[in-house]
Motif scaffolding. Structure first.
Motif, PDB file in Angstrom:
ATOM      1  N   ALA A 124      42.615  42.160  33.378  1.00  0.00           N
ATOM      2  CA  ALA A 124      41.240  42.589  33.626  1.00  0.00           C
ATOM      3  C   ALA A 124      40.795  43.719  32.702  1.00  0.00           C
ATOM      4  CB  ALA A 124      41.082  43.023  35.083  1.00  0.00           C
ATOM      5  N   TYR A 125      41.747  44.426  32.122  1.00  0.00           N
ATOM      6  CA  TYR A 125      41.391  45.508  31.193  1.00  0.00           C
ATOM      7  C   TYR A 125      40.571  44.993  30.016  1.00  0.00           C
ATOM      8  CZ  TYR A 125      45.117  43.691  28.208  1.00  0.00           C
ATOM      9  OH  TYR A 125      45.887  42.871  27.421  1.00  0.00           O
ATOM     10  N   GLN A 126      40.700  43.697  29.702  1.00  0.00           N
ATOM     11  CA  GLN A 126      39.934  43.125  28.592  1.00  0.00           C
ATOM     12  C   GLN A 126      38.434  43.136  28.878  1.00  0.00           C
ATOM     13  OE1 GLN A 126      41.356  39.307  27.223  1.00  0.00           O
ATOM     14  NE2 GLN A 126      43.486  39.844  27.585  1.00  0.00           N
ATOM     15  N   ALA A 127      38.088  43.020  30.143  1.00  0.00           N
ATOM     16  CA  ALA A 127      36.679  43.070  30.541  1.00  0.00           C
ATOM     17  C   ALA A 127      36.272  44.483  30.920  1.00  0.00           C
ATOM     18  CB  ALA A 127      36.431  42.127  31.719  1.00  0.00           C
ATOM     19  N   GLY A 128      37.190  45.207  31.590  1.00  0.00           N
ATOM     20  CA  GLY A 128      36.822  46.496  32.156  1.00  0.00           C
ATOM     21  C   GLY A 128      35.967  46.296  33.386  1.00  0.00           C
ATOM     22  N   GLY A 129      35.571  47.393  33.983  1.00  0.00           N
ATOM     23  CA  GLY A 129      34.733  47.279  35.163  1.00  0.00           C
ATOM     24  C   GLY A 129      34.867  48.462  36.085  1.00  0.00           C
ATOM     25  N   VAL A 130      34.561  48.227  37.354  1.00  0.00           N
ATOM     26  CA  VAL A 130      34.501  49.323  38.318  1.00  0.00           C
ATOM     27  C   VAL A 130      34.952  48.848  39.686  1.00  0.00           C
ATOM     28  CG1 VAL A 130      32.043  48.825  38.720  1.00  0.00           C
ATOM     29  CG2 VAL A 130      32.977  51.040  39.403  1.00  0.00           C
ATOM     30  N   LEU A 131      35.711  49.677  40.383  1.00  0.00           N
ATOM     31  CA  LEU A 131      35.963  49.487  41.805  1.00  0.00           C
ATOM     32  C   LEU A 131      34.846  50.223  42.527  1.00  0.00           C
ATOM     33  CD1 LEU A 131      38.664  48.457  40.753  1.00  0.00           C
ATOM     34  CD2 LEU A 131      39.798  49.724  42.580  1.00  0.00           C
ATOM     35  N   HIS A 132      33.948  49.452  43.117  1.00  0.00           N
ATOM     36  CA  HIS A 132      32.736  50.065  43.659  1.00  0.00           C
ATOM     37  C   HIS A 132      32.938  50.461  45.117  1.00  0.00           C
ATOM     38  CE1 HIS A 132      29.995  48.106  46.605  1.00  0.00           C
ATOM     39  NE2 HIS A 132      30.849  47.116  46.492  1.00  0.00           N
ATOM     40  N   CYS A 133      32.097  51.396  45.577  1.00  0.00           N
ATOM     41  CA  CYS A 133      32.117  51.874  46.972  1.00  0.00           C
ATOM     42  C   CYS A 133      33.551  52.147  47.400  1.00  0.00           C
ATOM     43  CB  CYS A 133      31.464  50.836  47.884  1.00  0.00           C
ATOM     44  SG  CYS A 133      31.035  51.462  49.526  1.00  0.00           S
ATOM     45  N   PHE A 134      34.244  52.926  46.602  1.00  0.00           N
ATOM     46  CA  PHE A 134      35.690  53.089  46.763  1.00  0.00           C
ATOM     47  C   PHE A 134      36.010  53.872  48.026  1.00  0.00           C
ATOM     48  CE2 PHE A 134      39.904  54.832  45.844  1.00  0.00           C
ATOM     49  CZ  PHE A 134      40.543  53.692  45.406  1.00  0.00           C
ATOM     50  N   THR A 135      36.959  53.316  48.820  1.00  0.00           N
ATOM     51  CA  THR A 135      37.398  53.997  50.039  1.00  0.00           C
ATOM     52  C   THR A 135      38.913  53.937  50.190  1.00  0.00           C
ATOM     53  OG1 THR A 135      37.099  51.956  51.322  1.00  0.00           O
ATOM     54  CG2 THR A 135      35.263  53.521  51.300  1.00  0.00           C
ATOM     55  N   GLU A 136      39.604  53.550  49.120  1.00  0.00           N
ATOM     56  CA  GLU A 136      41.039  53.335  49.211  1.00  0.00           C
ATOM     57  C   GLU A 136      41.813  54.599  48.837  1.00  0.00           C
ATOM     58  OE1 GLU A 136      42.171  50.598  50.537  1.00  0.00           O
ATOM     59  OE2 GLU A 136      40.289  49.489  50.584  1.00  0.00           O
ATOM     60  N   SER A 137      43.109  54.444  48.606  1.00  0.00           N
ATOM     61  CA  SER A 137      43.986  55.580  48.353  1.00  0.00           C
ATOM     62  C   SER A 137      43.913  56.057  46.910  1.00  0.00           C
ATOM     63  CB  SER A 137      45.440  55.180  48.654  1.00  0.00           C
ATOM     64  OG  SER A 137      45.868  54.186  47.725  1.00  0.00           O
ATOM     65  N   TRP A 138      44.431  57.275  46.673  1.00  0.00           N
ATOM     66  CA  TRP A 138      44.528  57.786  45.316  1.00  0.00           C
ATOM     67  C   TRP A 138      45.458  56.904  44.475  1.00  0.00           C
ATOM     68  CZ3 TRP A 138      42.746  59.633  41.231  1.00  0.00           C
ATOM     69  CH2 TRP A 138      43.568  60.053  40.178  1.00  0.00           C
ATOM     70  N   GLU A 139      46.511  56.369  45.092  1.00  0.00           N
ATOM     71  CA  GLU A 139      47.438  55.517  44.351  1.00  0.00           C
ATOM     72  C   GLU A 139      46.726  54.281  43.799  1.00  0.00           C
ATOM     73  OE1 GLU A 139      49.505  58.411  46.529  1.00  0.00           O
ATOM     74  OE2 GLU A 139      48.083  56.915  47.326  1.00  0.00           O
ATOM     75  N   MET A 140      45.835  53.706  44.594  1.00  0.00           N
ATOM     76  CA  MET A 140      45.091  52.545  44.102  1.00  0.00           C
ATOM     77  C   MET A 140      44.097  52.953  43.016  1.00  0.00           C
ATOM     78  SD  MET A 140      42.853  49.646  46.051  1.00  0.00           S
ATOM     79  CE  MET A 140      42.569  48.089  45.176  1.00  0.00           C
ATOM     80  N   ALA A 141      43.419  54.071  43.243  1.00  0.00           N
ATOM     81  CA  ALA A 141      42.489  54.562  42.222  1.00  0.00           C
ATOM     82  C   ALA A 141      43.209  54.797  40.902  1.00  0.00           C
ATOM     83  CB  ALA A 141      41.823  55.850  42.699  1.00  0.00           C
ATOM     84  N   LYS A 142      44.375  55.421  40.960  1.00  0.00           N
ATOM     85  CA  LYS A 142      45.140  55.723  39.741  1.00  0.00           C
ATOM     86  C   LYS A 142      45.548  54.441  39.032  1.00  0.00           C
ATOM     87  CE  LYS A 142      47.539  58.515  37.004  1.00  0.00           C
ATOM     88  NZ  LYS A 142      48.324  57.578  36.195  1.00  0.00           N
ATOM     89  N   ALA A 143      45.956  53.434  39.787  1.00  0.00           N
ATOM     90  CA  ALA A 143      46.348  52.165  39.186  1.00  0.00           C
ATOM     91  C   ALA A 143      45.164  51.511  38.463  1.00  0.00           C
ATOM     92  CB  ALA A 143      46.902  51.225  40.247  1.00  0.00           C
ATOM     93  N   ALA A 144      43.989  51.565  39.077  1.00  0.00           N
ATOM     94  CA  ALA A 144      42.794  51.001  38.451  1.00  0.00           C
ATOM     95  C   ALA A 144      42.390  51.818  37.222  1.00  0.00           C
ATOM     96  CB  ALA A 144      41.647  50.950  39.458  1.00  0.00           C
ATOM     97  N   LEU A 145      42.469  53.129  37.337  1.00  0.00           N
ATOM     98  CA  LEU A 145      42.152  53.997  36.196  1.00  0.00           C
ATOM     99  C   LEU A 145      43.081  53.706  35.023  1.00  0.00           C
ATOM    100  CD1 LEU A 145      41.644  57.318  38.183  1.00  0.00           C
ATOM    101  CD2 LEU A 145      39.854  56.117  36.903  1.00  0.00           C
ATOM    102  N   ASP A 146      44.343  53.444  35.316  1.00  0.00           N
ATOM    103  CA  ASP A 146      45.312  53.147  34.261  1.00  0.00           C
ATOM    104  C   ASP A 146      44.988  51.844  33.544  1.00  0.00           C
ATOM    105  OD1 ASP A 146      46.672  55.466  34.807  1.00  0.00           O
ATOM    106  OD2 ASP A 146      48.265  54.507  35.970  1.00  0.00           O
ATOM    107  N   MET A 147      44.219  50.959  34.195  1.00  0.00           N
ATOM    108  CA  MET A 147      43.777  49.711  33.558  1.00  0.00           C
ATOM    109  C   MET A 147      42.418  49.883  32.876  1.00  0.00           C
ATOM    110  SD  MET A 147      44.904  46.591  36.094  1.00  0.00           S
ATOM    111  CE  MET A 147      45.065  47.386  37.683  1.00  0.00           C
ATOM    112  N   GLY A 148      41.928  51.122  32.823  1.00  0.00           N
ATOM    113  CA  GLY A 148      40.664  51.383  32.156  1.00  0.00           C
ATOM    114  C   GLY A 148      39.441  51.184  33.016  1.00  0.00           C
ATOM    115  N   PHE A 149      39.628  51.048  34.328  1.00  0.00           N
ATOM    116  CA  PHE A 149      38.493  50.844  35.224  1.00  0.00           C
ATOM    117  C   PHE A 149      37.898  52.177  35.679  1.00  0.00           C
ATOM    118  CE2 PHE A 149      39.565  46.549  35.071  1.00  0.00           C
ATOM    119  CZ  PHE A 149      38.606  45.804  35.733  1.00  0.00           C
ATOM    120  N   TYR A 150      36.643  52.099  36.086  1.00  0.00           N
ATOM    121  CA  TYR A 150      35.935  53.244  36.643  1.00  0.00           C
ATOM    122  C   TYR A 150      36.008  53.163  38.168  1.00  0.00           C
ATOM    123  CZ  TYR A 150      33.852  54.108  32.032  1.00  0.00           C
ATOM    124  OH  TYR A 150      33.650  54.387  30.703  1.00  0.00           O
ATOM    125  N   ILE A 151      35.749  54.288  38.815  1.00  0.00           N
ATOM    126  CA  ILE A 151      35.709  54.360  40.275  1.00  0.00           C
ATOM    127  C   ILE A 151      34.316  54.838  40.681  1.00  0.00           C
ATOM    128  CG2 ILE A 151      36.708  55.352  42.351  1.00  0.00           C
ATOM    129  CD1 ILE A 151      38.705  53.659  40.794  1.00  0.00           C
TER     130      ILE A 151
END
Length: 261
Positions: free
Chosen positions: A146-173
């Protein structure tokens, strides 16, 4: 100036708002909102949504099918065709929701994969909804590169661990008015940790109106209240928060021209 990175203008409850769409847009502008992204939740309703907001140059659109709006298997050819439109700046809203629809996991996963593939093919960012599906959401994002497209986890309510994993793939929160709710203690701790250059703000209107508007129909003007709450938690001025999240928005959604470009 603010940007509402995620709203559903076609789903506003006009009888409760006692406003028309031009009034909602005007109120957003008066609150300092310079652009809105109207996010699709249904391929069947996409054309009507796009037609509704077409008269307003400060509104852009995405195209996709929400995991809670799937009765049948997604039509991948239709998704690709619609997402190829020049006015479509992002793919989604897509993702996984096992909280409300645990019985349709396979249907959701298949559709999520198809959205990710279209995003990667078109190099358009993907807007992801995830609830009670952390492991599968991240696993599919990784397997579909998914890093090839990029994107955002919207209306985020999950854990910091999940946020960090998404950030590491180049996604926004992206953070909504949920963080202003009294019981959102953990989320506020997560917000403190999200890098400022990877943060977006949204209303997700007409849902989830922030404090001090709880109980009202949410609308894009209230993104200023979301921004103020985040700025306070992160120890920033409102101007700093607004400038950075707006810059982040235009960086991610590169098909949108900034107001002053």
């Amino acid at each position: 100036m603010f940007v509402d990175s995620h709203c559903h203008l076609d789903r506003l409850e006009w009888d409760k708002l006692k406003l028309e769409l031009p009034d909602v847009i005007a109120k957003a502008q008066q609150a300092g909102v310079e652009h809105l992204l109207c996010v699709s939740v249904s391929l069947a309703e996409f054309e009507a949504m796009a037609e509704l907001v077409a008269p307003f140059p400060m509104v852009s659109v995405s195209c996709g099918e929400h995991p809670l709006h799937q009765c049948d298997a997604l039509d991948p050819e239709l998704l690709l065709s619609l997402c190829q439109r020049q006015d479509v700046v992002a793919v989604g809203e897509t993702g996984l929701d096992y909280f409300y629809a645990p019985d349709s996991k396979k249907l959701q996963q298949d559709a999520f994969v198809q959205h990710l593939q279209v995003g990667c093919q078109l190099r358009k960012p993907v807007i992801i909804h995830t609830r009670d599906a952390r492991t599968d959401t991240l696993a599919l994002m990784r397997s579909e590169q998914a890093y090839q497209a990029g994107g955002v986890l919207h209306c985020f309510t999950e854990s910091w661990e999940m946020a960090k994993a998404a950030l590491d793939m180049g996604f926004y929160i992206s953070i909504s008015g949920i963080m202003t709710f009294k019981n959102a203690v953990e989320l506020r701790e997560v917000v403190k940790k999200i890098p400022l250059d990877a943060l977006l703000i949204e209303t997700d209107s007409p849902y989830l109106a922030p404090v001090p508007h709880r109980g009202k129909t949410n609308q894009p003007a209230y993104v200023a209240d979301v921004a103020a709450a985040i700025a306070e938690v992160k120890g920033l001025s409102l101007e700093q928060l607004a400038q950075q999240t707006t810059a982040n928005f235009y960086r991610l959604f590169a098909g949108i021209q900034p107001k002053n470009a």
